[in-house]
Design a protein around this motif. Structure first.
Motif, PDB file in Angstrom:
ATOM      1  N   PRO A 196       0.836  -1.205   0.000  1.00 54.14           N
ATOM      2  CA  PRO A 196       0.000   0.000   0.000  1.00 54.14           C
ATOM      3  C   PRO A 196       0.867   1.250   0.000  1.00 54.14           C
ATOM      4  O   PRO A 196       1.908   1.286   0.659  1.00 54.14           O
ATOM      5  CB  PRO A 196      -0.780  -0.123   1.321  1.00 54.14           C
ATOM      6  N   ARG A 197       0.461   2.274  -0.727  1.00 53.17           N
ATOM      7  CA  ARG A 197       1.237   3.505  -0.758  1.00 53.17           C
ATOM      8  C   ARG A 197       1.233   4.163   0.619  1.00 53.17           C
ATOM      9  O   ARG A 197       0.206   4.206   1.294  1.00 53.17           O
ATOM     10  CB  ARG A 197       0.649   4.472  -1.787  1.00 53.17           C
ATOM     11  N   PRO A 198       2.396   4.677   1.066  1.00 57.41           N
ATOM     12  CA  PRO A 198       2.464   5.295   2.396  1.00 57.41           C
ATOM     13  C   PRO A 198       1.737   6.631   2.428  1.00 57.41           C
ATOM     14  O   PRO A 198       1.858   7.427   1.492  1.00 57.41           O
ATOM     15  CB  PRO A 198       3.971   5.474   2.614  1.00 57.41           C
ATOM     16  N   GLU A 199       0.985   6.855   3.486  1.00 55.95           N
ATOM     17  CA  GLU A 199       0.202   8.085   3.592  1.00 55.95           C
ATOM     18  C   GLU A 199       0.974   9.169   4.327  1.00 55.95           C
ATOM     19  O   GLU A 199       1.863   8.882   5.133  1.00 55.95           O
ATOM     20  CB  GLU A 199      -1.120   7.805   4.322  1.00 55.95           C
ATOM     21  N   MET A 200       0.638  10.420   4.051  1.00 51.44           N
ATOM     22  CA  MET A 200       1.220  11.542   4.773  1.00 51.44           C
ATOM     23  C   MET A 200       0.777  11.489   6.230  1.00 51.44           C
ATOM     24  O   MET A 200      -0.395  11.232   6.521  1.00 51.44           O
ATOM     25  CB  MET A 200       0.798  12.861   4.128  1.00 51.44           C
ATOM     26  N   SER A 201       1.711  11.717   7.146  1.00 47.37           N
ATOM     27  CA  SER A 201       1.434  11.575   8.574  1.00 47.37           C
ATOM     28  C   SER A 201       0.311  12.491   9.037  1.00 47.37           C
ATOM     29  O   SER A 201      -0.465  12.141   9.925  1.00 47.37           O
ATOM     30  CB  SER A 201       2.696  11.852   9.387  1.00 47.37           C
ATOM     31  N   GLY A 202       0.178  13.663   8.409  1.00 51.54           N
ATOM     32  CA  GLY A 202      -0.834  14.614   8.834  1.00 51.54           C
ATOM     33  C   GLY A 202      -2.255  14.217   8.492  1.00 51.54           C
ATOM     34  O   GLY A 202      -3.199  14.864   8.955  1.00 51.54           O
ATOM     35  N   LEU A 203      -2.426  13.147   7.691  1.00 49.94           N
ATOM     36  CA  LEU A 203      -3.762  12.735   7.269  1.00 49.94           C
ATOM     37  C   LEU A 203      -4.236  11.445   7.934  1.00 49.94           C
ATOM     38  O   LEU A 203      -5.408  11.077   7.801  1.00 49.94           O
ATOM     39  CB  LEU A 203      -3.794  12.555   5.746  1.00 49.94           C
ATOM     40  N   ILE A 204      -3.345  10.767   8.642  1.00 56.66           N
ATOM     41  CA  ILE A 204      -3.667   9.452   9.199  1.00 56.66           C
ATOM     42  C   ILE A 204      -4.843   9.499  10.160  1.00 56.66           C
ATOM     43  O   ILE A 204      -5.786   8.699  10.068  1.00 56.66           O
ATOM     44  CB  ILE A 204      -2.442   8.841   9.904  1.00 56.66           C
ATOM     45  N   ASP A 205      -4.818  10.417  11.131  1.00 56.25           N
ATOM     46  CA  ASP A 205      -5.881  10.478  12.135  1.00 56.25           C
ATOM     47  C   ASP A 205      -7.241  10.720  11.507  1.00 56.25           C
ATOM     48  O   ASP A 205      -8.242  10.087  11.875  1.00 56.25           O
ATOM     49  CB  ASP A 205      -5.579  11.574  13.170  1.00 56.25           C
ATOM     50  N   ALA A 216      -5.670  -1.048   8.672  1.00 56.12           N
ATOM     51  CA  ALA A 216      -5.248  -2.404   8.310  1.00 56.12           C
ATOM     52  C   ALA A 216      -4.095  -2.379   7.326  1.00 56.12           C
ATOM     53  O   ALA A 216      -3.264  -3.293   7.287  1.00 56.12           O
ATOM     54  CB  ALA A 216      -6.420  -3.191   7.733  1.00 56.12           C
ATOM     55  N   ARG A 217      -4.005  -1.331   6.532  1.00 53.88           N
ATOM     56  CA  ARG A 217      -2.939  -1.224   5.528  1.00 53.88           C
ATOM     57  C   ARG A 217      -1.574  -1.047   6.168  1.00 53.88           C
ATOM     58  O   ARG A 217      -0.546  -1.248   5.508  1.00 53.88           O
ATOM     59  CB  ARG A 217      -3.238  -0.070   4.574  1.00 53.88           C
ATOM     60  N   GLN A 218      -1.521  -0.714   7.457  1.00 52.81           N
ATOM     61  CA  GLN A 218      -0.245  -0.530   8.137  1.00 52.81           C
ATOM     62  C   GLN A 218       0.312  -1.840   8.698  1.00 52.81           C
ATOM     63  O   GLN A 218       1.352  -1.837   9.358  1.00 52.81           O
ATOM     64  CB  GLN A 218      -0.390   0.489   9.267  1.00 52.81           C
ATOM     65  N   ARG A 219      -0.338  -2.957   8.407  1.00 51.84           N
ATOM     66  CA  ARG A 219       0.154  -4.249   8.879  1.00 51.84           C
ATOM     67  C   ARG A 219       1.305  -4.756   8.015  1.00 51.84           C
ATOM     68  O   ARG A 219       1.965  -5.741   8.367  1.00 51.84           O
ATOM     69  CB  ARG A 219      -0.978  -5.270   8.895  1.00 51.84           C
TER      70      ARG A 219
END
Length: 274
Positions: A196-205, A216-219
């Motif tokens: 999965p493409r890594p997301e910008m940290s500011g958008l995770i929450d 789940a994509r962070q597994r």
């Protein structure tokens, strides 16, 4: 037996003690507590098992039986990309990323010089992203926008015809050349070639609160390309659909699927489609 903490603190305990396997061994644990544990650990690569006596979960045919010291346990969630196949995947990442950096080094040097000559600012753009287990890292890309592109707007997705792009940057993005420095991320182990493409940290929450099963994509490790991307979900597209494809990849991962994604990505780049 030492007590590490309470079930409501499970995510903090998993991260603090770097646990990779959990066993729920008491038949008296309520099903809703197990569901809360599953939800809390959705974004971390930890295998979760319970005793078969918890029949509520046996009805799900996707769950399999595993053994721990001869004791059968029901595997509610496995850790993807572990064991021998996981090692092979990492070896492929190392060999192919190192080879790509060697072969493409003249092109990458040319792009670096061109960026510096055509617009002020650094040639390499660094941005914080979130990968496996919520780990933060700096992703590398050739700068395709003005040096102050994020100064006023912060972390936002780029549009296909984003006015912040430089003329050279638009060409680089068209042919995915801006992503070549990510081979360094793969070689370092921050990323994989496929995932999965890594997301910008500011958008995770924001995304984790609004989209079911987003974490789940962070597994697994983030990738330079992925199942969602080769199916048309990249950039500013439906996030819900993208997550669905990411989850499919995680649940059905195989080395053959990785090879298929890499080949389709190369074909898409050849056609100049993004």
């Amino acid at each position: 037996m030492q007590s590490l903490g309470k079930s409501q603190d499970i995510l903090e305990l998993v991260q603090k003690h770097r646990l990779d396997t959990l066993f729920i061994v008491s038949p008296t644990v309520p099903n809703n507590t197990i569901l809360k544990i599953l939800h809390a650990c959705e974004g971390v690569p930890v295998q979760i098992n319970v005793l078969p006596e918890l029949s509520e979960f046996i009805r799900d045919s996707r769950n399999t039986i595993t053994f721990f010291d001869g004791i059968p346990a029901l595997q509610l969630r496995e850790t993807p990309m572990q064991g021998g196949r996981g090692i092979v995947k990492r070896l492929i990442d190392i060999v192919l990323s190192a080879s790509a950096l060697i072969v493409l080094s003249p092109l990458m040097l040319t792009i670096t010089i061109a960026i510096r000559l055509t617009s002020p600012g650094r040639a390499i753009f660094r941005q914080e992203r979130v990968g496996r287990g919520g780990k933060r890292f700096k992703i590398y890309k050739f700068r395709s926008m003005r040096a102050d592109a994020e100064k006023k707007v912060g972390h936002v997705w780029a549009e296909s015809d984003d006015p912040r792009q430089t003329p050279l940057g638009k060409f680089l993005r068209r042919w995915s050349l801006d992503e070549l420095p990510q081979f360094f991320n793969v070689l370092k182990g921050d990323m994989s070639l496929v995932g999965p493409r890594p997301e910008m940290s500011g958008l995770i929450d924001t995304f984790s609160e609004s989209i079911p099963h987003y974490l789940a994509r962070q597994r697994v490790k983030s990738g330079m390309t992925g199942w969602a991307q080769i199916n048309g979900f990249r950039g500013n597209t439906s996030l819900e659909e993208r997550i669905s494809y990411d989850r499919y990849y995680i649940e059905n991962w195989s080395l053959a699927l990785d090879i298929k994604i890499i080949l389709k990505t190369l074909w898409a780049i050849k056609k100049g489609s993004r």
